[in-house]
Motif scaffolding. Structure first.
Motif, short mmCIF file in Angstrom:
data_model
loop_
_atom_site.label_atom_id
_atom_site.label_comp_id
_atom_site.label_asym_id
_atom_site.label_seq_id
_atom_site.Cartn_x
_atom_site.Cartn_y
_atom_site.Cartn_z
N CYS A 13 -17.75 19.34 -38.22
CA CYS A 13 -18.80 18.76 -37.37
C CYS A 13 -18.53 17.28 -37.14
CB CYS A 13 -20.17 18.94 -38.02
SG CYS A 13 -20.45 17.89 -39.46
N HIS A 15 -20.04 14.75 -38.26
CA HIS A 15 -20.07 13.93 -39.48
C HIS A 15 -18.70 13.90 -40.13
CE1 HIS A 15 -24.37 15.55 -39.52
NE2 HIS A 15 -24.54 14.26 -39.39
N CYS A 16 -18.04 15.05 -40.12
CA CYS A 16 -16.70 15.14 -40.70
C CYS A 16 -15.73 14.23 -39.94
CB CYS A 16 -16.19 16.58 -40.66
SG CYS A 16 -17.22 17.77 -41.54
N SER A 19 -16.27 10.69 -40.93
CA SER A 19 -15.73 10.38 -42.26
C SER A 19 -14.23 10.15 -42.20
CB SER A 19 -16.02 11.54 -43.22
OG SER A 19 -17.39 11.70 -43.43
N TYR A 64 -10.88 16.05 -46.88
CA TYR A 64 -10.15 17.05 -46.10
C TYR A 64 -8.65 16.99 -46.43
CZ TYR A 64 -14.63 16.55 -44.04
OH TYR A 64 -15.99 16.46 -43.91
N THR B 12 -23.18 22.91 -40.84
CA THR B 12 -21.86 23.46 -41.16
C THR B 12 -21.26 22.90 -42.44
OG1 THR B 12 -20.80 21.76 -39.81
CG2 THR B 12 -21.26 23.89 -38.75
N CYS B 13 -21.79 21.80 -42.94
CA CYS B 13 -21.13 21.17 -44.09
C CYS B 13 -22.12 20.32 -44.88
CB CYS B 13 -19.94 20.33 -43.64
SG CYS B 13 -20.40 18.78 -42.84
N HIS B 15 -22.35 17.20 -45.10
CA HIS B 15 -22.90 16.08 -44.34
C HIS B 15 -24.15 16.51 -43.58
CE1 HIS B 15 -18.45 14.98 -44.24
NE2 HIS B 15 -18.99 13.99 -44.89
N CYS B 16 -24.08 17.71 -43.02
CA CYS B 16 -25.22 18.24 -42.27
C CYS B 16 -26.42 18.41 -43.20
CB CYS B 16 -24.87 19.59 -41.65
SG CYS B 16 -23.47 19.55 -40.52
N TYR B 64 -30.28 19.38 -35.52
CA TYR B 64 -30.27 20.84 -35.71
C TYR B 64 -31.58 21.44 -35.21
CZ TYR B 64 -26.57 18.92 -38.44
OH TYR B 64 -25.48 18.18 -38.79
#
Lengths: 69, 69
Positions: A13, A15-16, A19, A64, B12-13, B15-16, B64
């Protein structure tokens, strides 16, 4: 100016993406980071060359992994 | 103490999860927020009752959507 492209797995997403941009952007010599979420492609622009391992370490720091080329 | 469970789609993760916890946790009266990522289940604990619409608005603020029950 050097441009190198990596493939990073695990980003799901925005946010990823943020990061990864933040961590890779903090690597010495890096001047720009672009991330394409669907493909996981991370394009790093730098002054001079930046060790691949430094980029990989920053990606790991973000949570990651760089896929070996 | 009131406990209400919602289903949220789009996370999804981690962070979400953090974003949803932060926004929903800031709603007046909310004292706790638990999120189960795989199912999207968000459990909200509050003092007294909190309008569902307030929770839904906070979830939207995080990016969301609450799935209608």
């Amino acid at each position: 100016m050097t441009t190198t492209t990596y493939t990073v797995q695990g980003m799901t997403c925005g946010h990823c993406v943020s990061s990864v941009k933040e961590e890779v952007g903090a690597v010495e010599g890096v001047t720009g980071v672009e991330v394409d979420l669907p493909t996981g492609r991370v394009t790093v622009t730098s002054e001079g060359s930046v060790p691949d391992e430094s980029v990989a370490a920053a990606v790991r720091e973000a949570g990651y992994e760089v896929v070996p080329a």
